[in-house]
Design an enzyme around this catalytic site. Structure first.
Site, mmCIF file in Angstrom:
data_model
loop_
_atom_site.group_PDB
_atom_site.id
_atom_site.type_symbol
_atom_site.label_atom_id
_atom_site.label_comp_id
_atom_site.label_asym_id
_atom_site.label_seq_id
_atom_site.Cartn_x
_atom_site.Cartn_y
_atom_site.Cartn_z
ATOM 1 N N GLN A 138 0.819 -1.213 0.000
ATOM 2 C CA GLN A 138 0.000 0.000 0.000
ATOM 3 C C GLN A 138 0.856 1.266 0.000
ATOM 4 O O GLN A 138 0.662 2.160 -0.833
ATOM 5 C CB GLN A 138 -0.918 0.009 1.226
ATOM 6 C CG GLN A 138 -2.006 -1.046 1.211
ATOM 7 C CD GLN A 138 -3.012 -0.810 2.315
ATOM 8 O OE1 GLN A 138 -3.890 0.035 2.218
ATOM 9 N NE2 GLN A 138 -2.863 -1.552 3.405
ATOM 10 N N ALA B 141 7.300 -5.493 4.349
ATOM 11 C CA ALA B 141 7.051 -6.091 5.665
ATOM 12 C C ALA B 141 6.195 -7.336 5.514
ATOM 13 O O ALA B 141 5.457 -7.482 4.538
ATOM 14 C CB ALA B 141 6.341 -5.097 6.580
ATOM 15 N N THR C 61 4.987 0.101 13.270
ATOM 16 C CA THR C 61 3.565 -0.094 13.534
ATOM 17 C C THR C 61 3.171 0.194 14.977
ATOM 18 O O THR C 61 3.997 0.097 15.904
ATOM 19 C CB THR C 61 3.184 -1.555 13.203
ATOM 20 O OG1 THR C 61 1.826 -1.805 13.551
ATOM 21 C CG2 THR C 61 4.059 -2.538 13.983
ATOM 22 N N ASP C 62 1.904 0.487 15.174
ATOM 23 C CA ASP C 62 1.325 0.628 16.505
ATOM 24 C C ASP C 62 1.288 -0.692 17.270
ATOM 25 O O ASP C 62 1.142 -0.703 18.494
ATOM 26 C CB ASP C 62 -0.108 1.170 16.384
ATOM 27 C CG ASP C 62 -0.993 0.278 15.523
ATOM 28 O OD1 ASP C 62 -0.628 0.052 14.355
ATOM 29 O OD2 ASP C 62 -2.042 -0.193 15.999
ATOM 30 N N TYR D 210 3.588 -10.582 15.105
ATOM 31 C CA TYR D 210 3.746 -9.467 14.162
ATOM 32 C C TYR D 210 4.355 -8.254 14.863
ATOM 33 O O TYR D 210 5.371 -7.707 14.426
ATOM 34 C CB TYR D 210 2.401 -9.097 13.540
ATOM 35 C CG TYR D 210 2.436 -7.798 12.772
ATOM 36 C CD1 TYR D 210 3.164 -7.685 11.595
ATOM 37 C CD2 TYR D 210 1.769 -6.671 13.246
ATOM 38 C CE1 TYR D 210 3.224 -6.470 10.903
ATOM 39 C CE2 TYR D 210 1.815 -5.468 12.567
ATOM 40 C CZ TYR D 210 2.538 -5.374 11.394
ATOM 41 O OH TYR D 210 2.595 -4.172 10.714
ATOM 42 N N TRP E 194 -3.322 1.318 11.100
ATOM 43 C CA TRP E 194 -4.589 1.154 10.382
ATOM 44 C C TRP E 194 -4.513 1.725 8.958
ATOM 45 O O TRP E 194 -5.315 2.556 8.551
ATOM 46 C CB TRP E 194 -5.724 1.829 11.154
ATOM 47 C CG TRP E 194 -6.057 1.224 12.481
ATOM 48 C CD1 TRP E 194 -5.262 0.406 13.239
ATOM 49 C CD2 TRP E 194 -7.275 1.397 13.223
ATOM 50 N NE1 TRP E 194 -5.915 0.052 14.405
ATOM 51 C CE2 TRP E 194 -7.151 0.644 14.427
ATOM 52 C CE3 TRP E 194 -8.442 2.117 12.994
ATOM 53 C CZ2 TRP E 194 -8.155 0.596 15.380
ATOM 54 C CZ3 TRP E 194 -9.441 2.072 13.951
ATOM 55 C CH2 TRP E 194 -9.311 1.315 15.120
#
Length: 301
Positions: free
Chosen positions: A11, A60, A101-102, A125, A150
């Site tokens: 993305q 990733a 990432t969160d 993850y 997100w």
């Protein structure tokens, strides 16, 4: 300046490659088939041959549930591959901009996470991504790690496209309402990375380090779905909105536990670079417009 973009089919990577020329940059987009970052020799060879002035890593292992049973693969990409990129960047004397990432947080907080907060991932993850952060910091001084959350966009698989697909198939949907986070447009992530790359190309000093960048304001998955359907109906993407029922995470069990709280505090990033966190409502409208015209070029997944 030439930039090497790893994970160009994802993305964010897709958006980076698509937008790079607008920032005066030449993007060398590499899919996994072209450059598997988990193979150290491939990484070294690519950086030596292509001689980029900067690397953006959007590659990733992102399948959160599958990572629970494929830990070796997750760590090979998210930890080892990132380490190889950092080592290659150090050898070449160039910076690495890396996306994290969160999910490095437990989700047990009740205030937006800051960069100085302790990490405590609850699944493979998140743990593999946290290990990747360590790999970058321990190998390369000129690095920028951007934690985001997100991610959605017109390209690839994501929550927005899944909701649209389900809305065409069903009159009613149930969506989790006790997980709160920051929906973030892949295009917005790409633009801030490219802006920082362009500043580096102009030989401006950058404040290297760890930063948070996420869409605002925070919301639940249920809130996000309701807004997706509202905008999609108004824009003609859906003939009618489905009925949406809020449920708790226990009613929708998954192999990997998701953080209940994934809200990121983005003030450090805004203060360091003068770039504001994006409004996800506005970005959602852009994505839905891209999906609407032409429909054939943006098949929903």
């Amino acid at each position: 300046m030439r930039i090497l973009v790893c994970g160009a089919n994802g993305q964010v990577g897709h958006e980076v490659v698509k937008r790079a020329a607008g920032f005066g940059l030449e993007a060398l987009g590499m899919s996994r088939a072209m450059l598997d970052i988990s193979q150290g020799e491939e990484v070294v060879r690519a950086v030596r041959q292509l001689q980029p002035g900067l690397i953006i890593n959007a590659a990733a292992y992102t399948h959160v549930d599958n990572a629970e049973t494929h830990a070796e693969q997750a760590y090979a990409v998210n930890r080892d591959g990132v380490g190889y990129l950092a080592e290659a960047a150090r050898e070449a004397g160039i910076p690495l901009l890396h996306i994290s990432t969160d999910y490095v947080f437990s989700g047990a907080a009740n205030a937006p996470y800051r960069e100085t907060d302790s990490v405590s991932p609850t699944g493979i993850y998140g743990a593999s991504k946290q290990a990747g952060e360590v790999a970058v910091r321990s190998r390369l001084e000129q690095h920028l790690i951007l934690r985001t959350s997100w991610v959605f966009g017109a390209h690839g698989h994501n929550f927005v496209k899944t909701m649209l697909r389900l809305a065409r198939q069903r009159d009613a949907l149930s969506v989790v309402n006790d997980q709160v986070g920051c929906p973030t447009y892949a295009g917005s992530i790409a633009e801030v990375l490219l802006e920082l790359a362009a500043r580096h190309a102009r030989r401006e000093e950058l404040a290297w380090g760890l930063y948070h960048f996420g869409g605002q304001p925070a919301c639940s998955w249920y809130d996000f779905a309701v807004e997706i359907f509202r905008q999609a109906e108004a824009g003609g993407l859906l003939p009618r909105r489905p009925q949406v029922t809020p449920i708790c995470s226990a009613q929708y069990p998954t192999p990997a536990r998701r953080p209940a709280w994934s809200v990121l505090d983005c003030r450090r990033f805004e203060e360091a670079f003068g770039l504001a966190a994006p409004d996800w409502h506005r970005d959602l409208a852009s994505v839905l417009a891209a999906l609407a015209v032409p429909r054939s070029a943006n098949s929903l997944s």
